[in-house]
Write a protein that holds these residues in place. Structure first.
Motif, mmCIF file in Angstrom:
data_model
loop_
_atom_site.group_PDB
_atom_site.id
_atom_site.type_symbol
_atom_site.label_atom_id
_atom_site.label_comp_id
_atom_site.label_asym_id
_atom_site.label_seq_id
_atom_site.Cartn_x
_atom_site.Cartn_y
_atom_site.Cartn_z
ATOM 1 N N THR A 178 0.807 -1.225 0.000
ATOM 2 C CA THR A 178 0.000 0.000 0.000
ATOM 3 C C THR A 178 0.842 1.278 0.000
ATOM 4 N N GLU A 179 2.167 1.162 0.175
ATOM 5 C CA GLU A 179 3.050 2.335 0.167
ATOM 6 C C GLU A 179 4.002 2.255 -1.019
ATOM 7 N N VAL A 180 4.467 3.414 -1.466
ATOM 8 C CA VAL A 180 5.439 3.436 -2.564
ATOM 9 C C VAL A 180 6.725 2.756 -2.126
ATOM 10 N N CYS A 181 7.476 2.273 -3.099
ATOM 11 C CA CYS A 181 8.784 1.677 -2.847
ATOM 12 C C CYS A 181 9.821 2.497 -3.612
ATOM 13 N N GLU A 182 10.792 3.021 -2.884
ATOM 14 C CA GLU A 182 11.874 3.787 -3.496
ATOM 15 C C GLU A 182 13.135 2.944 -3.398
ATOM 16 N N TYR A 183 13.865 2.844 -4.509
ATOM 17 C CA TYR A 183 15.059 2.000 -4.506
ATOM 18 C C TYR A 183 16.062 2.443 -5.564
ATOM 19 N N ILE A 184 17.263 1.911 -5.426
ATOM 20 C CA ILE A 184 18.332 2.117 -6.400
ATOM 21 C C ILE A 184 18.555 0.786 -7.111
ATOM 22 N N SER A 185 18.697 0.842 -8.426
ATOM 23 C CA SER A 185 18.971 -0.348 -9.230
ATOM 24 C C SER A 185 20.275 -0.143 -9.987
ATOM 25 N N ILE A 186 21.138 -1.148 -9.936
ATOM 26 C CA ILE A 186 22.406 -1.126 -10.675
ATOM 27 C C ILE A 186 22.453 -2.381 -11.537
#
Length: 120
Positions: free
Chosen positions: A98-106
């Motif tokens: 139900t919440e956004v997901c913030e992430y870094i992808s390499i």
């Protein structure tokens, strides 16, 4: 000649699913095919099809949760956790929460549509 590059204007990848993808370094930004580094924000309820990429993908979760279905195993990561998925591994990414997901992808080599092998 400078021996560094500061990225102030990442390439914003056009999407139709509400996901924000800002590539800081990689094919679209600086033509680097060896590595891509992107900041992403996946809205609640987001998902994409299964894929079998020809690159390794490292993901670091900044906030929220992200679900990974790797082969037949479901894994959920939360803020502060990271994962490395080997190339040629069938995977599906989603945020069924139900919440956004913030992430870094390499990705190594860099992400490209030619290498992602998304299923229909």
């Amino acid at each position: 000649m400078k021996k560094y590059t500061i990225q102030n204007s990442p390439f914003v990848v056009p999407t139709s699913d509400g996901k924000l993808i800002e590539e800081h370094f990689g094919n679209a930004t600086d033509g680097n095919s060896q590595i891509s580094i992107a900041h992403m924000v996946a809205p609640a309820g987001w998902s994409e099809p299964f894929q079998t990429p020809k690159f390794e993908e490292y993901t670091y979760i900044i906030r929220g949760q992200k679900q990974f279905v790797i082969e037949n195993e479901t894994i959920i990561l939360e803020a502060g956790q990271s994962i490395k998925i080997k190339k040629n591994t069938r995977v599906q990414y989603s945020n069924p929460f139900t919440e956004v997901c913030e992430y870094i992808s390499i990705c190594t080599p860099a992400f490209s549509m030619d290498l992602v092998n998304r299923e229909d």
